[in-house]
Design a protein around this motif. Sequence first.
Motif, PDB file in Angstrom:
ATOM      1  N   ASN A 339      70.583  11.682  61.510  1.00 38.94           N
ATOM      2  CA  ASN A 339      70.748  12.996  62.158  1.00 38.94           C
ATOM      3  C   ASN A 339      71.125  14.056  61.138  1.00 38.94           C
ATOM      4  N   ALA A 340      72.082  13.701  60.261  1.00 38.72           N
ATOM      5  CA  ALA A 340      72.556  14.675  59.268  1.00 38.72           C
ATOM      6  C   ALA A 340      71.395  15.172  58.418  1.00 38.72           C
ATOM      7  N   ILE A 341      70.519  14.250  58.015  1.00 39.42           N
ATOM      8  CA  ILE A 341      69.374  14.662  57.183  1.00 39.42           C
ATOM      9  C   ILE A 341      68.374  15.461  58.028  1.00 39.42           C
ATOM     10  N   THR A 366      79.335  14.309  56.978  1.00 44.51           N
ATOM     11  CA  THR A 366      79.348  15.771  57.049  1.00 44.51           C
ATOM     12  C   THR A 366      78.047  16.320  56.491  1.00 44.51           C
ATOM     13  N   ASP A 367      77.508  17.305  57.175  1.00 46.26           N
ATOM     14  CA  ASP A 367      76.282  17.920  56.640  1.00 46.26           C
ATOM     15  C   ASP A 367      76.424  19.430  56.600  1.00 46.26           C
ATOM     16  N   THR A 368      75.502  20.065  55.926  1.00 44.94           N
ATOM     17  CA  THR A 368      75.508  21.529  55.844  1.00 44.94           C
ATOM     18  C   THR A 368      74.329  22.074  56.656  1.00 44.94           C
ATOM     19  N   GLY A 369      74.100  21.397  57.806  1.00 44.16           N
ATOM     20  CA  GLY A 369      72.896  21.710  58.590  1.00 44.16           C
ATOM     21  C   GLY A 369      73.052  22.817  59.609  1.00 44.16           C
ATOM     22  N   VAL A 370      72.230  22.718  60.652  1.00 43.23           N
ATOM     23  CA  VAL A 370      72.134  23.802  61.631  1.00 43.23           C
ATOM     24  C   VAL A 370      73.353  23.916  62.545  1.00 43.23           C
ATOM     25  N   GLY A 371      74.095  22.842  62.637  1.00 42.05           N
ATOM     26  CA  GLY A 371      75.288  22.853  63.499  1.00 42.05           C
ATOM     27  C   GLY A 371      74.942  22.684  64.970  1.00 42.05           C
ATOM     28  N   ILE A 372      75.962  22.524  65.777  1.00 41.79           N
ATOM     29  CA  ILE A 372      75.755  22.297  67.221  1.00 41.79           C
ATOM     30  C   ILE A 372      76.560  23.347  67.993  1.00 41.79           C
ATOM     31  N   ALA A 373      75.896  24.045  68.904  1.00 36.20           N
ATOM     32  CA  ALA A 373      76.585  25.088  69.690  1.00 36.20           C
ATOM     33  C   ALA A 373      77.667  24.450  70.553  1.00 36.20           C
ATOM     34  N   TYR A 385      69.450  13.074  75.754  1.00 39.05           N
ATOM     35  CA  TYR A 385      69.656  14.512  75.572  1.00 39.05           C
ATOM     36  C   TYR A 385      69.202  14.909  74.170  1.00 39.05           C
ATOM     37  N   ARG A 386      68.423  15.970  74.104  1.00 34.77           N
ATOM     38  CA  ARG A 386      67.990  16.494  72.818  1.00 34.77           C
ATOM     39  C   ARG A 386      68.255  17.992  72.804  1.00 34.77           C
ATOM     40  N   GLY A 387      68.888  18.430  71.728  1.00 31.86           N
ATOM     41  CA  GLY A 387      69.190  19.862  71.615  1.00 31.86           C
ATOM     42  C   GLY A 387      67.911  20.688  71.556  1.00 31.86           C
ATOM     43  N   ASP A 388      68.019  21.959  71.963  1.00 34.01           N
ATOM     44  CA  ASP A 388      66.824  22.826  71.982  1.00 34.01           C
ATOM     45  C   ASP A 388      66.205  22.972  70.607  1.00 34.01           C
ATOM     46  N   THR A 389      67.100  23.068  69.603  1.00 33.29           N
ATOM     47  CA  THR A 389      66.600  23.307  68.244  1.00 33.29           C
ATOM     48  C   THR A 389      65.996  22.057  67.628  1.00 33.29           C
ATOM     49  N   SER A 390      66.222  20.906  68.278  1.00 27.86           N
ATOM     50  CA  SER A 390      65.774  19.657  67.648  1.00 27.86           C
ATOM     51  C   SER A 390      64.461  19.134  68.197  1.00 27.86           C
ATOM     52  N   ARG A 391      63.859  19.896  69.110  1.00 24.47           N
ATOM     53  CA  ARG A 391      62.609  19.417  69.721  1.00 24.47           C
ATOM     54  C   ARG A 391      61.516  19.165  68.678  1.00 24.47           C
ATOM     55  N   ARG A 394      61.548  14.478  64.991  1.00 20.92           N
ATOM     56  CA  ARG A 394      61.304  13.213  65.688  1.00 20.92           C
ATOM     57  C   ARG A 394      62.637  12.738  66.273  1.00 20.92           C
ATOM     58  N   GLY A 395      62.570  11.927  67.301  1.00 25.78           N
ATOM     59  CA  GLY A 395      63.817  11.410  67.887  1.00 25.78           C
ATOM     60  C   GLY A 395      63.673  11.155  69.367  1.00 25.78           C
ATOM     61  N   LEU A 396      64.605  10.356  69.907  1.00 26.00           N
ATOM     62  CA  LEU A 396      64.548   9.963  71.319  1.00 26.00           C
ATOM     63  C   LEU A 396      65.699  10.526  72.133  1.00 26.00           C
ATOM     64  N   GLY A 397      66.668  11.078  71.429  1.00 17.56           N
ATOM     65  CA  GLY A 397      67.858  11.561  72.156  1.00 17.56           C
ATOM     66  C   GLY A 397      68.771  10.421  72.559  1.00 17.56           C
ATOM     67  N   LEU A 398      68.653   9.302  71.838  1.00 12.70           N
ATOM     68  CA  LEU A 398      69.493   8.144  72.193  1.00 12.70           C
ATOM     69  C   LEU A 398      70.469   7.759  71.080  1.00 12.70           C
ATOM     70  N   GLY A 399      70.222   8.333  69.874  1.00 12.25           N
ATOM     71  CA  GLY A 399      71.023   7.942  68.704  1.00 12.25           C
ATOM     72  C   GLY A 399      72.521   8.086  68.919  1.00 12.25           C
ATOM     73  N   LEU A 400      72.957   9.265  69.374  1.00 10.09           N
ATOM     74  CA  LEU A 400      74.405   9.493  69.518  1.00 10.09           C
ATOM     75  C   LEU A 400      74.999   8.715  70.693  1.00 10.09           C
ATOM     76  N   SER A 401      74.190   8.484  71.736  1.00 14.33           N
ATOM     77  CA  SER A 401      74.684   7.671  72.865  1.00 14.33           C
ATOM     78  C   SER A 401      75.029   6.280  72.354  1.00 14.33           C
ATOM     79  N   LEU A 402      74.151   5.752  71.485  1.00 20.69           N
ATOM     80  CA  LEU A 402      74.384   4.413  70.931  1.00 20.69           C
ATOM     81  C   LEU A 402      75.618   4.417  70.016  1.00 20.69           C
ATOM     82  N   GLY A 423      77.044  23.737  59.597  1.00 17.87           N
ATOM     83  CA  GLY A 423      77.003  22.275  59.490  1.00 17.87           C
ATOM     84  C   GLY A 423      77.860  21.575  60.521  1.00 17.87           C
ATOM     85  N   SER A 424      77.783  20.229  60.476  1.00 16.52           N
ATOM     86  CA  SER A 424      78.526  19.431  61.446  1.00 16.52           C
ATOM     87  C   SER A 424      79.221  18.279  60.746  1.00 16.52           C
ATOM     88  N   GLN A 425      80.239  17.773  61.428  1.00 19.21           N
ATOM     89  CA  GLN A 425      80.882  16.558  60.913  1.00 19.21           C
ATOM     90  C   GLN A 425      81.091  15.590  62.080  1.00 19.21           C
TER      91      GLN A 425
HETATM   92  P1  ADP Z   1      67.979  12.818  68.545  1.00 18.88           P
HETATM   93  O1  ADP Z   1      67.021  11.713  68.639  1.00 18.88           O
HETATM   94  O2  ADP Z   1      67.514  14.062  69.209  1.00 18.88           O
HETATM   95  O3  ADP Z   1      68.503  13.068  67.179  1.00 18.88           O
HETATM   96  P2  ADP Z   1      70.675  12.071  69.115  1.00 18.88           P
HETATM   97  O4  ADP Z   1      71.280  11.399  70.310  1.00 18.88           O
HETATM   98  O5  ADP Z   1      70.878  11.427  67.809  1.00 18.88           O
HETATM   99  O6  ADP Z   1      69.201  12.317  69.463  1.00 18.88           O
HETATM  100  O7  ADP Z   1      71.304  13.535  69.070  1.00 18.88           O
HETATM  101  C1  ADP Z   1      71.337  14.311  70.229  1.00 18.88           C
HETATM  102  C2  ADP Z   1      71.272  15.800  69.885  1.00 18.88           C
HETATM  103  O8  ADP Z   1      72.468  16.166  69.169  1.00 18.88           O
HETATM  104  C3  ADP Z   1      70.170  16.137  68.955  1.00 18.88           C
HETATM  105  O9  ADP Z   1      68.993  16.394  69.669  1.00 18.88           O
HETATM  106  C4  ADP Z   1      70.679  17.372  68.243  1.00 18.88           C
HETATM  107  O10 ADP Z   1      70.454  18.500  69.014  1.00 18.88           O
HETATM  108  C5  ADP Z   1      72.173  17.153  68.191  1.00 18.88           C
HETATM  109  N1  ADP Z   1      72.613  16.646  66.867  1.00 18.88           N
HETATM  110  C6  ADP Z   1      72.925  15.370  66.555  1.00 18.88           C
HETATM  111  N2  ADP Z   1      73.358  15.274  65.275  1.00 18.88           N
HETATM  112  C7  ADP Z   1      73.308  16.532  64.758  1.00 18.88           C
HETATM  113  C8  ADP Z   1      73.634  17.085  63.490  1.00 18.88           C
HETATM  114  N3  ADP Z   1      74.065  16.351  62.481  1.00 18.88           N
HETATM  115  N4  ADP Z   1      73.468  18.418  63.323  1.00 18.88           N
HETATM  116  C9  ADP Z   1      73.028  19.188  64.345  1.00 18.88           C
HETATM  117  N5  ADP Z   1      72.723  18.711  65.588  1.00 18.88           N
HETATM  118  C10 ADP Z   1      72.847  17.407  65.786  1.00 18.88           C
END
Ligand code: ADP
Length: 432
Positions: A339-341, A366-373, A385-391, A394-402, A423-425
């Motif tokens: 996700n960070a990359i 920790t990353d210096t990325g787009v951050g999360i609202a 769940y997938r953030g609007d900016t992340s459409r 690639r991804g399934l929206g399951l990574g953080l749930s796991l 960025g985010s941490q």
């Molecule tokens: P995805 O497959 O979309 O990455 P995740 O469950 O891993 O699914 O993450 C859910 C959402 O959280 C992402 O769609 C993205 O919007 C946000 N997100 C996760 N990690 C980061 C991060 N390091 N920086 C910014 N947004 C993040």
Amino acid sequence: MVSSSLERRDRDAIESKLNEYAGEYQLGGLDELKQKLLFDSHHMGKLLFVARISSPDNKTLYLQAPGTWKFDPKQLEHEGLAAKRWSHIPVDDSEDDGDNDTDRLEVAALRLPDRTLLQIGSITEERDDLLERFAAIYAGLVVPFLALGLIGGSFLSFRAFRPIRYLVDSLRSIVATGNLTARVVVVGSRDEVDELSSLFNSLLDKIEALIGGMKSSLDNVAHELRTPMTRLRGVAELALQPDAGVQALRDALENCLEESDRILTMVNTMMDISEAETGAMKLSMESVNVSELVEQVVELYSYVAEDKQIAISTSVPKELCITADRNRLLHVLANLVDNAIKYTPSGGKVDLKAVPNHDEVVIAVTDTGVGIAADERSKIYDRLYRGDTSRSERGLGLGLSLVKAIAEAHQGYVEVSSEVGHGSQFALHLRA
Ligand code: ADP
């Protein structure tokens, strides 16, 4: 109780008289006893008892009774034959209050050593009157009190059970209609039932939220599955065209493989999340060197990071160890680094740091990325769940749930702090 204690009192009085006269008889014989009885009646002014002396063959030798008491002396003779200690015979007292009731004569009998029978009896009128009055007062007081108690009790219990009835009604309506929006009325009496109603409402809130979550999760799954399945179908349809060459068929199969892999990954990940959340996930716990694990993840992602010109740095004490399931933890860290990359633009930085903190170890990515609202932060752990900016990524929206489910299965937790555009941490707190 009152009746028997009054009876005992009267009987004691008769018995003591009986014994007194028996003693008199034994000392001075029949004449002496007669004298004594006459003296007593004279002395008392009015004789208040019946006395009968009879020979062993039940012949009346002496009978003395107040003149106002009308009774059949034959009955006394008859009772004398029965050889009972106590007996009752009806008597009419013309001096009583004129209630025309027939009173009773309570008679005690004593056989003297020479077989002479001595009977002493007294009228029960006073006792009966007392009991009658007592019964009247008792009924006059107790019946209204009882009625009052019954009405008051019913009213109080009706009021006390009102919240319970609300509770039952709400439950009934929920069971009947399956409508989880129904709520119990909280009366505001601040008692236990009120607390129960509030707790019940909070429980319903939780159940509603859970079921809502499950529903939307299911909707999301169906939605997410539809796209790859439609694509699969499209590819297969195209490949089945009569003029499709061998290469086209190969490409189609390759596409099908990719799509089915994607579906498989999604289903497997969802199953992993469920297992971790319900505690069914088998964890093979061992001592894991955090530094080695972090190096392994960095190595895995070194090409992707290099490709995107993202610098990865690490800072982990060499000897830092935790007890965890190595493969699951690797998976968690890989998801966080991935996700960070993914969400860091070219030229950015990703840092992996681990520090011991009391009885836990904190691993932060920790990353210096787009951050999360801020409004998105509570949703990122939801399944699919997938953030609007992340459409676009690639991804399934399951990574953080796991990540969250596995951290919790390890009795730990994950924390996010982020600033949009900076960025985010993600900090993983695990038991040491
Ligand atoms: P995805 O497959 O979309 O990455 P995740 O469950 O891993 O699914 O993450 C859910 C959402 O959280 C992402 O769609 C993205 O919007 C946000 N997100 C996760 N990690 C980061 C991060 N390091 N920086 C910014 N947004 C993040």
